[in-house]
Design a protein around this motif. Structure first.
Motif, PDB file in Angstrom:
ATOM      1  N   LEU A  27       0.753  -1.395   0.017  1.00 58.92           N
ATOM      2  CA  LEU A  27       0.011   0.122   0.161  1.00 58.92           C
ATOM      3  C   LEU A  27       1.019   1.044  -0.037  1.00 58.92           C
ATOM      4  O   LEU A  27       0.646   2.103  -0.813  1.00 58.92           O
ATOM      5  CB  LEU A  27      -0.878  -0.260   1.089  1.00 58.92           C
ATOM      6  N   VAL A  28       1.940   1.269   0.866  1.00 56.25           N
ATOM      7  CA  VAL A  28       2.862   2.389   1.000  1.00 56.25           C
ATOM      8  C   VAL A  28       3.463   2.583  -0.201  1.00 56.25           C
ATOM      9  O   VAL A  28       3.718   3.760  -1.014  1.00 56.25           O
ATOM     10  CB  VAL A  28       3.631   2.359   2.232  1.00 56.25           C
ATOM     11  N   TYR A  29       4.257   1.457  -0.864  1.00 58.46           N
ATOM     12  CA  TYR A  29       4.910   1.664  -2.032  1.00 58.46           C
ATOM     13  C   TYR A  29       4.024   1.991  -2.976  1.00 58.46           C
ATOM     14  O   TYR A  29       4.473   2.861  -3.973  1.00 58.46           O
ATOM     15  CB  TYR A  29       5.532   0.320  -2.328  1.00 58.46           C
ATOM     16  N   GLY A  30       2.840   1.636  -3.410  1.00 61.04           N
ATOM     17  CA  GLY A  30       2.064   1.969  -4.359  1.00 61.04           C
ATOM     18  C   GLY A  30       1.695   3.415  -4.390  1.00 61.04           C
ATOM     19  O   GLY A  30       1.336   3.984  -5.596  1.00 61.04           O
ATOM     20  N   ILE A  31       1.640   4.096  -3.374  1.00 63.71           N
ATOM     21  CA  ILE A  31       1.260   5.451  -3.313  1.00 63.71           C
ATOM     22  C   ILE A  31       2.602   6.364  -3.175  1.00 63.71           C
ATOM     23  O   ILE A  31       2.504   7.227  -4.005  1.00 63.71           O
ATOM     24  CB  ILE A  31       0.469   5.735  -2.239  1.00 63.71           C
ATOM     25  N   LEU A  32       3.445   6.126  -2.379  1.00 67.47           N
ATOM     26  CA  LEU A  32       4.664   6.950  -2.105  1.00 67.47           C
ATOM     27  C   LEU A  32       5.912   6.376  -2.792  1.00 67.47           C
ATOM     28  O   LEU A  32       7.139   7.205  -2.752  1.00 67.47           O
ATOM     29  CB  LEU A  32       4.947   6.739  -0.658  1.00 67.47           C
ATOM     30  N   LEU A  33       5.857   5.178  -3.427  1.00 69.17           N
ATOM     31  CA  LEU A  33       7.162   4.659  -4.010  1.00 69.17           C
ATOM     32  C   LEU A  33       8.087   4.380  -2.962  1.00 69.17           C
ATOM     33  O   LEU A  33       9.423   4.713  -3.284  1.00 69.17           O
ATOM     34  CB  LEU A  33       7.484   5.391  -5.196  1.00 69.17           C
ATOM     35  N   MET A  34       7.891   4.097  -1.793  1.00 71.34           N
ATOM     36  CA  MET A  34       8.572   4.267  -0.421  1.00 71.34           C
ATOM     37  C   MET A  34       8.604   2.802   0.079  1.00 71.34           C
ATOM     38  O   MET A  34       7.437   2.244   0.314  1.00 71.34           O
ATOM     39  CB  MET A  34       8.538   5.218   0.414  1.00 71.34           C
ATOM     40  N   ILE A  35       9.770   2.119   0.254  1.00 66.11           N
ATOM     41  CA  ILE A  35       9.727   0.947   1.189  1.00 66.11           C
ATOM     42  C   ILE A  35       9.530   1.380   2.767  1.00 66.11           C
ATOM     43  O   ILE A  35      10.896   1.746   3.262  1.00 66.11           O
ATOM     44  CB  ILE A  35      10.779   0.045   0.991  1.00 66.11           C
ATOM     45  N   ARG A 125      14.535   9.818  -2.111  1.00 64.46           N
ATOM     46  CA  ARG A 125      13.972   8.638  -1.766  1.00 64.46           C
ATOM     47  C   ARG A 125      14.967   7.934  -0.390  1.00 64.46           C
ATOM     48  O   ARG A 125      14.302   7.636   0.526  1.00 64.46           O
ATOM     49  CB  ARG A 125      13.698   7.592  -2.508  1.00 64.46           C
ATOM     50  N   LEU A 126      16.301   8.370  -0.677  1.00 62.88           N
ATOM     51  CA  LEU A 126      17.211   7.783   0.493  1.00 62.88           C
ATOM     52  C   LEU A 126      16.847   8.214   1.778  1.00 62.88           C
ATOM     53  O   LEU A 126      17.078   7.544   2.613  1.00 62.88           O
ATOM     54  CB  LEU A 126      18.476   7.945  -0.053  1.00 62.88           C
ATOM     55  N   ALA A 266       5.495  -9.516  -0.934  1.00 64.89           N
ATOM     56  CA  ALA A 266       5.113  -8.202  -1.556  1.00 64.89           C
ATOM     57  C   ALA A 266       5.899  -8.005  -3.295  1.00 64.89           C
ATOM     58  O   ALA A 266       4.974  -7.976  -3.961  1.00 64.89           O
ATOM     59  CB  ALA A 266       5.292  -7.000  -0.941  1.00 64.89           C
ATOM     60  N   VAL A 267       7.203  -8.313  -2.848  1.00 63.51           N
ATOM     61  CA  VAL A 267       7.824  -8.337  -4.179  1.00 63.51           C
ATOM     62  C   VAL A 267       7.550  -9.523  -5.184  1.00 63.51           C
ATOM     63  O   VAL A 267       7.546  -9.567  -6.282  1.00 63.51           O
ATOM     64  CB  VAL A 267       9.196  -8.322  -3.958  1.00 63.51           C
ATOM     65  N   LEU A 268       7.238 -10.625  -4.628  1.00 65.94           N
ATOM     66  CA  LEU A 268       7.064 -11.819  -5.274  1.00 65.94           C
ATOM     67  C   LEU A 268       5.791 -11.555  -6.125  1.00 65.94           C
ATOM     68  O   LEU A 268       5.448 -11.910  -7.331  1.00 65.94           O
ATOM     69  CB  LEU A 268       6.811 -13.094  -4.319  1.00 65.94           C
ATOM     70  N   GLY A 269       4.638 -11.089  -5.356  1.00 62.52           N
ATOM     71  CA  GLY A 269       3.476 -11.000  -6.006  1.00 62.52           C
ATOM     72  C   GLY A 269       3.304  -9.576  -6.864  1.00 62.52           C
ATOM     73  O   GLY A 269       2.512  -9.773  -7.936  1.00 62.52           O
ATOM     74  N   GLY A 270       4.368  -8.845  -6.743  1.00 66.21           N
ATOM     75  CA  GLY A 270       4.191  -7.580  -7.604  1.00 66.21           C
ATOM     76  C   GLY A 270       4.121  -6.422  -6.588  1.00 66.21           C
ATOM     77  O   GLY A 270       2.669  -5.925  -6.238  1.00 66.21           O
ATOM     78  N   ILE A 271       5.113  -5.748  -6.053  1.00 65.42           N
ATOM     79  CA  ILE A 271       4.914  -4.791  -4.903  1.00 65.42           C
ATOM     80  C   ILE A 271       4.357  -3.458  -5.591  1.00 65.42           C
ATOM     81  O   ILE A 271       4.455  -3.324  -6.764  1.00 65.42           O
ATOM     82  CB  ILE A 271       6.123  -4.337  -4.265  1.00 65.42           C
ATOM     83  N   GLY A 272       3.214  -3.203  -5.034  1.00 63.23           N
ATOM     84  CA  GLY A 272       2.216  -2.054  -5.521  1.00 63.23           C
ATOM     85  C   GLY A 272       0.843  -2.521  -5.975  1.00 63.23           C
ATOM     86  O   GLY A 272      -0.240  -2.138  -6.242  1.00 63.23           O
ATOM     87  N   ASN A 273       0.651  -3.978  -5.968  1.00 59.49           N
ATOM     88  CA  ASN A 273      -0.208  -4.889  -6.475  1.00 59.49           C
ATOM     89  C   ASN A 273      -0.929  -5.505  -5.122  1.00 59.49           C
ATOM     90  O   ASN A 273      -0.405  -6.346  -4.637  1.00 59.49           O
ATOM     91  CB  ASN A 273       0.038  -5.729  -7.555  1.00 59.49           C
TER      92      ASN A 273
END
Length: 328
Positions: A27-35, A125-126, A266-273
């Motif tokens: 959810l966070v990565y999908g909106i902010l592109l942040m881990i 982002r760092l 999350a990475v396996l399924g497609g992070i952001g999805n």
């Protein structure tokens, strides 16, 4: 065959908890592109809050001690037998435990976003990544100093008296595993419907696609992001409470490996999805259970990290993710 099915049941139960945590990452990565690496500590915080609330509702000595500090809590002495020995009381108690843990942890997630991440939103982002790591360390050490390194999670009397549910042959499923699996499915389905059908969910998807355009269309970007940081930690808190119920203990660093495995999911399924995070969580849980059963329990973490490396090499977009080409 029965051994395989039993491992599959264990894997689906574990995978449900991974899926709940993975949704916070995605959810966070999908909106902010942040881990958000502090998300693993939302799982840990939820476990400790769930421990405290469950102890307060079900443990006589805890109720007596709490009543000495705050007299109105003495009413819990009369409700304790109802909560711990009856089916209806057990259900109500669990709803209270999960509700309080989810709401308080969600509010903590919103507070962290407001003061640790929002000021860095327009920075590289760092900076946000370093802030997330710092918040993770802060929460771990705060809990360690405040409540200790380890708490034995109480098992409600009603749950302890339930027998394993027979399926077929010698296959049995423990009541707590059945509760975890069903609850996780309900929460995952509800979140999927919320994001895809509700007005707030559409606002979240619009913000994910283009924050600036969403703002021009009248969407309050800060509110949407704050909602995201409420939902993710709330789901993580439910997973943390389930972890305590299933394994009987919560620790200040309990979020480390589940957090890494949920990130892998999350990475396996497609992070952001969202659906990818759900799928990845169940796959990681099942593969970990099969590795523990057919190889050795020592290899379950190795399998998880090997999957992460392979996915990053051969399909970095994940199973349900899409490769997006950025135009210059």
């Amino acid at each position: 065959m029965e051994f395989f099915v039993q491992l599959l049941i264990d894997g689906l139960t574990l995978g449900g908890m991974y899926a709940l945590i993975a949704l916070g990452f995605t959810l966070v990565y999908g909106i902010l592109l942040m881990i958000n690496f502090a998300h693993a500590e939302m799982f840990m915080t939820g476990g400790f809050i769930g421990y405290g609330v469950l102890n307060l509702l079900s443990n006589e000595s805890t109720i007596a001690t709490a009543s000495d500090f705050f007299a109105p809590l003495s009413i819990l002495q009369s409700t304790q037998p109802f909560f711990t020995t009856t089916a209806l009381g057990f259900i109500l108690m669990m709803l209270i435990v999960f509700g309080v843990a989810a709401v308080l942890t969600g509010l903590l997630g919103m507070t962290i976003e407001r003061f640790a991440y929002r000021p860095l939103r327009n920075s590289p982002r760092l900076c946000a990544l370093i802030s997330a790591l710092g918040m993770s360390l802060f929460l771990q050490n705060f809990v360690l100093l405040a409540v200790g390194h380890r708490m034995v999670f109480p098992t409600p009397e009603f749950l302890a008296n339930l027998n394993a549910v027979p399926l077929f042959g010698s296959i049995r499923i423990a009541p707590i595993d059945l509760i975890i699996f069903v609850t996780c499915l309900v929460l995952l389905f509800t979140l999927d419907r919320f994001v895809s059908k509700s007005k707030l969910g559409k606002a979240m998807r619009a913000t994910s696609q283009d924050k600036d355009a969403a703002g021009l269309m009248g969407i309050n970007i800060n509110s949407v992001i704050a909602l995201t940081f409420f939902i993710g930690p709330a789901l993580g808190a439910v997973a943390g409470t389930f972890f305590g119920l299933k394994y009987g203990v919560v620790t200040f660093n309990m979020g480390l490996f589940p957090g890494i495995k949920a990130f892998t999911a999350a990475v396996l399924g497609g992070i952001g999805n969202l659906r990818g995070a759900m799928l990845g969580g169940f796959l990681i849980g099942v593969l970990e259970a099969l590795a523990s059963g057919y190889l050795s329990i020592a290899y379950r973490d190795v399998i998880t990290f090997a999957i992460l490396i392979l996915i990053l090499i051969f399909r970095p977009g994940g199973l349900l993710g899409e490769s997006v080409v950025e135009k210059v």
